[in-house]
Design a protein around this motif. Structure first.
Motif, PDB file in Angstrom:
ATOM      1  N   SER A 257      13.495  -2.966  11.061  1.00 15.71           N
ATOM      2  CA  SER A 257      12.524  -4.050  10.869  1.00 15.71           C
ATOM      3  C   SER A 257      12.942  -4.956   9.708  1.00 15.71           C
ATOM      4  CB  SER A 257      11.158  -3.436  10.577  1.00 15.71           C
ATOM      5  OG  SER A 257      11.260  -2.521   9.515  1.00 15.71           O
ATOM      6  N   GLU A 258      12.544  -6.210   9.808  1.00 22.52           N
ATOM      7  CA  GLU A 258      12.744  -7.170   8.724  1.00 22.52           C
ATOM      8  C   GLU A 258      11.788  -6.829   7.589  1.00 22.52           C
ATOM      9  OE1 GLU A 258      14.291 -10.813   9.057  1.00 22.52           O
ATOM     10  OE2 GLU A 258      15.635  -9.311   9.897  1.00 22.52           O
ATOM     11  N   LEU A 259      12.308  -6.858   6.365  1.00 26.49           N
ATOM     12  CA  LEU A 259      11.451  -6.534   5.232  1.00 26.49           C
ATOM     13  C   LEU A 259      11.467  -7.657   4.225  1.00 26.49           C
ATOM     14  CD1 LEU A 259      12.293  -2.819   4.744  1.00 26.49           C
ATOM     15  CD2 LEU A 259      10.041  -3.763   5.163  1.00 26.49           C
ATOM     16  N   ARG A 260      10.283  -8.003   3.764  1.00 22.63           N
ATOM     17  CA  ARG A 260      10.141  -9.116   2.841  1.00 22.63           C
ATOM     18  C   ARG A 260       9.507  -8.599   1.555  1.00 22.63           C
ATOM     19  NH1 ARG A 260       5.932 -13.041   3.172  1.00 22.63           N
ATOM     20  NH2 ARG A 260       5.197 -12.077   5.080  1.00 22.63           N
ATOM     21  N   PRO A 261      10.186  -8.790   0.400  1.00 17.92           N
ATOM     22  CA  PRO A 261       9.568  -8.380  -0.864  1.00 17.92           C
ATOM     23  C   PRO A 261       8.403  -9.291  -1.227  1.00 17.92           C
ATOM     24  CG  PRO A 261      11.849  -9.124  -1.209  1.00 17.92           C
ATOM     25  CD  PRO A 261      11.500  -9.408   0.208  1.00 17.92           C
ATOM     26  N   LEU A 262       7.348  -8.707  -1.763  1.00 20.88           N
ATOM     27  CA  LEU A 262       6.139  -9.452  -2.117  1.00 20.88           C
ATOM     28  C   LEU A 262       5.693  -9.070  -3.522  1.00 20.88           C
ATOM     29  CD1 LEU A 262       3.941  -8.594   1.012  1.00 20.88           C
ATOM     30  CD2 LEU A 262       5.151 -10.744   0.651  1.00 20.88           C
ATOM     31  N   THR A 263       5.037  -9.994  -4.217  1.00 23.95           N
ATOM     32  CA  THR A 263       4.343  -9.590  -5.441  1.00 23.95           C
ATOM     33  C   THR A 263       3.069  -8.858  -5.019  1.00 23.95           C
ATOM     34  OG1 THR A 263       2.984 -11.564  -5.569  1.00 23.95           O
ATOM     35  CG2 THR A 263       5.161 -11.678  -6.613  1.00 23.95           C
ATOM     36  N   LYS A 264       2.478  -8.099  -5.956  1.00 21.06           N
ATOM     37  CA  LYS A 264       1.271  -7.355  -5.587  1.00 21.06           C
ATOM     38  C   LYS A 264       0.136  -8.318  -5.204  1.00 21.06           C
ATOM     39  CE  LYS A 264      -1.168  -3.144  -6.808  1.00 21.06           C
ATOM     40  NZ  LYS A 264      -1.933  -2.436  -7.843  1.00 21.06           N
ATOM     41  N   ALA A 265       0.071  -9.465  -5.895  1.00 26.19           N
ATOM     42  CA  ALA A 265      -0.970 -10.459  -5.580  1.00 26.19           C
ATOM     43  C   ALA A 265      -0.780 -11.024  -4.175  1.00 26.19           C
ATOM     44  CB  ALA A 265      -0.946 -11.574  -6.620  1.00 26.19           C
ATOM     45  N   GLU A 266       0.471 -11.398  -3.839  1.00 27.16           N
ATOM     46  CA  GLU A 266       0.770 -11.862  -2.475  1.00 27.16           C
ATOM     47  C   GLU A 266       0.398 -10.792  -1.457  1.00 27.16           C
ATOM     48  OE1 GLU A 266       4.768 -14.661  -2.646  1.00 27.16           O
ATOM     49  OE2 GLU A 266       4.994 -12.526  -2.988  1.00 27.16           O
ATOM     50  N   ALA A 267       0.798  -9.551  -1.772  1.00 25.32           N
ATOM     51  CA  ALA A 267       0.562  -8.443  -0.848  1.00 25.32           C
ATOM     52  C   ALA A 267      -0.923  -8.262  -0.596  1.00 25.32           C
ATOM     53  CB  ALA A 267       1.164  -7.158  -1.412  1.00 25.32           C
TER      54      ALA A 267
ATOM     55  N   TYR B 248       2.586   1.548 -10.266  1.00 22.57           N
ATOM     56  CA  TYR B 248       3.030   0.674  -9.169  1.00 22.57           C
ATOM     57  C   TYR B 248       4.444   0.131  -9.407  1.00 22.57           C
ATOM     58  CZ  TYR B 248       3.371  -3.675  -6.497  1.00 22.57           C
ATOM     59  OH  TYR B 248       3.800  -4.691  -5.689  1.00 22.57           O
ATOM     60  N   LEU B 249       5.282   0.127  -8.353  1.00 16.61           N
ATOM     61  CA  LEU B 249       6.639  -0.415  -8.457  1.00 16.61           C
ATOM     62  C   LEU B 249       6.864  -1.681  -7.627  1.00 16.61           C
ATOM     63  CD1 LEU B 249       9.275   2.496  -8.356  1.00 16.61           C
ATOM     64  CD2 LEU B 249       8.495   1.181 -10.329  1.00 16.61           C
ATOM     65  N   SER B 250       6.503  -1.683  -6.336  1.00 14.09           N
ATOM     66  CA  SER B 250       6.880  -2.816  -5.484  1.00 14.09           C
ATOM     67  C   SER B 250       6.075  -2.856  -4.186  1.00 14.09           C
ATOM     68  CB  SER B 250       8.366  -2.725  -5.123  1.00 14.09           C
ATOM     69  OG  SER B 250       8.603  -1.561  -4.356  1.00 14.09           O
ATOM     70  N   SER B 251       6.121  -4.015  -3.508  1.00 16.21           N
ATOM     71  CA  SER B 251       5.505  -4.154  -2.179  1.00 16.21           C
ATOM     72  C   SER B 251       6.469  -4.866  -1.246  1.00 16.21           C
ATOM     73  CB  SER B 251       4.213  -4.975  -2.249  1.00 16.21           C
ATOM     74  OG  SER B 251       3.282  -4.382  -3.114  1.00 16.21           O
ATOM     75  N   HIS B 252       6.439  -4.470   0.028  1.00 15.57           N
ATOM     76  CA  HIS B 252       7.226  -5.132   1.066  1.00 15.57           C
ATOM     77  C   HIS B 252       6.365  -5.317   2.304  1.00 15.57           C
ATOM     78  CE1 HIS B 252      10.507  -3.701  -1.498  1.00 15.57           C
ATOM     79  NE2 HIS B 252      11.200  -4.697  -0.985  1.00 15.57           N
ATOM     80  N   ALA B 253       6.619  -6.414   3.016  1.00 12.31           N
ATOM     81  CA  ALA B 253       5.910  -6.655   4.270  1.00 12.31           C
ATOM     82  C   ALA B 253       6.860  -6.424   5.428  1.00 12.31           C
ATOM     83  CB  ALA B 253       5.387  -8.081   4.309  1.00 12.31           C
TER      84      ALA B 253
ATOM     85  N   VAL C 115       2.591  -4.336   8.628  1.00 12.95           N
ATOM     86  CA  VAL C 115       2.219  -3.383   7.571  1.00 12.95           C
ATOM     87  C   VAL C 115       2.744  -3.887   6.232  1.00 12.95           C
ATOM     88  CG1 VAL C 115       2.345  -0.987   6.773  1.00 12.95           C
ATOM     89  CG2 VAL C 115       2.419  -1.461   9.218  1.00 12.95           C
ATOM     90  N   VAL C 116       1.903  -3.819   5.211  1.00 13.18           N
ATOM     91  CA  VAL C 116       2.353  -4.041   3.841  1.00 13.18           C
ATOM     92  C   VAL C 116       2.545  -2.671   3.211  1.00 13.18           C
ATOM     93  CG1 VAL C 116       1.889  -5.137   1.631  1.00 13.18           C
ATOM     94  CG2 VAL C 116       1.001  -6.154   3.735  1.00 13.18           C
ATOM     95  N   MET C 117       3.764  -2.402   2.715  1.00 12.83           N
ATOM     96  CA  MET C 117       4.080  -1.104   2.144  1.00 12.83           C
ATOM     97  C   MET C 117       4.203  -1.197   0.634  1.00 12.83           C
ATOM     98  SD  MET C 117       6.603   0.196   5.115  1.00 12.83           S
ATOM     99  CE  MET C 117       7.465  -1.316   4.941  1.00 12.83           C
ATOM    100  N   HIS C 118       3.360  -0.425  -0.048  1.00  9.69           N
ATOM    101  CA  HIS C 118       3.342  -0.414  -1.516  1.00  9.69           C
ATOM    102  C   HIS C 118       4.005   0.868  -1.992  1.00  9.69           C
ATOM    103  CE1 HIS C 118       0.367  -3.684  -1.310  1.00  9.69           C
ATOM    104  NE2 HIS C 118      -0.178  -2.986  -0.335  1.00  9.69           N
TER     105      HIS C 118
END
Ligand code: GTP
Ligand code: MN
Ligand code: MN
Ligand code: MN
Ligand code: MN
Ligand code: MN
Length: 199
Positions: A2-12, A96-101, A108-111
């Motif tokens: 799957s394509e994964l996109r890094p997000l800030t926690k606020a964006e997520a 908390y470390l990171s989020s990806h969509a 799914v947003v994965m934290h």
């Protein structure tokens, strides 16, 4: 894959239901003074699990409507998957470390979170794990990640990285080993390179 996109926690957190589901997983680790064969430094104990689907991943799972926060959902999942030894872990926003969509196969947003324990606390989690509600169901067993390269040049972390991982768990692992400085950067890069060549 799957394509994964890094997000800030606020964006997520702006990606809400019904379009997006959220999932939280955690890396638990402890300084480990032990040596393999009395020789090879173990550095840290790092916890992963063999999942019901035969892939490796971190403990954690989907955040439900019943969970009032991401961290509440994460702690509930840790109790379900790790059992009584996880009841006192209480992962929080500071872990908390990171989020990806991910859009495929579903949105799914994965934290991702990480927390350092003492080796005794870590062992209590391991010992409690067979009492977990999901032991033998969602979770087939806990494992520790080998953080060394054996003299044959492939044993240890390179072989471990050649397994199949769920979602972006492999990238989460490599990134965490790097940012938390759980092994020397040049050893980590070497292990990733060797694992790549074996593909
Ligand atoms: P159910 O209770 O059966 O729904 O499982 P769960 O809530 O424990 O969910 P699960 O842990 O399977 O994870 C939910 C989603 O996150 C799935 O879509 C997986 O693809 C993904 N996922 C699972 N484990 C990991 C992981 O270690 N890292 C990442 N990045 N994603 C994961
Ligand atoms: Mn679960
Ligand atoms: Mn899970
Ligand atoms: Mn699931
Ligand atoms: Mn669940
Ligand atoms: Mn479940």
């Amino acid at each position: 894959m799957s394509e994964l996109r890094p997000l800030t926690k606020a964006e997520a957190q702006s990606l809400g239901p019904p379009d997006w589901k959220h999932a939280c997983h955690a890396l638990l680790y402890a300084p480990n003074p032990g040596r393999l064969f009395g020789k090879i430094p173990l550095r840290f104990a790092v916890l992963m699990q063999m999942r019901f689907d035969g892939r490796l991943g971190f403990p954690g799972g989907f955040v439900d409507p019943r969970d009032i926060s991401l961290e509440e959902g994460l702690n509930r999942e840790l109790c379900e998957e790790l059992g009584p030894g996880a009841a006192s872990l209480h992962l929080a926003e500071k872990d908390y470390l990171s989020s990806h969509a991910s859009e495929q196969p579903q949105r799914v947003v994965m934290h991702f979170y990480a927390k350092q324990l003492s080796l005794e606390e870590f062992r209590m989690v391991e010992e409690g794990a067979i009492q977990a509600k999901d032991h033998g169901l969602e979770v087939m067993g806990l494992i520790r990640v080998p953080l060394y390269i054996l003299r044959d040049g492939v044993g240890g972390l390179p072989m471990f990285l050649s397994n199949t991982f769920i979602g972006n768990a492999r990238e989460q692992l490599i990134h965490a080993l790097d940012t938390l400085q759980l092994m020397p950067a040049e050893q980590l890069q070497k292990a990733v390179r060797i694992a790549q060549k074996r593909h």
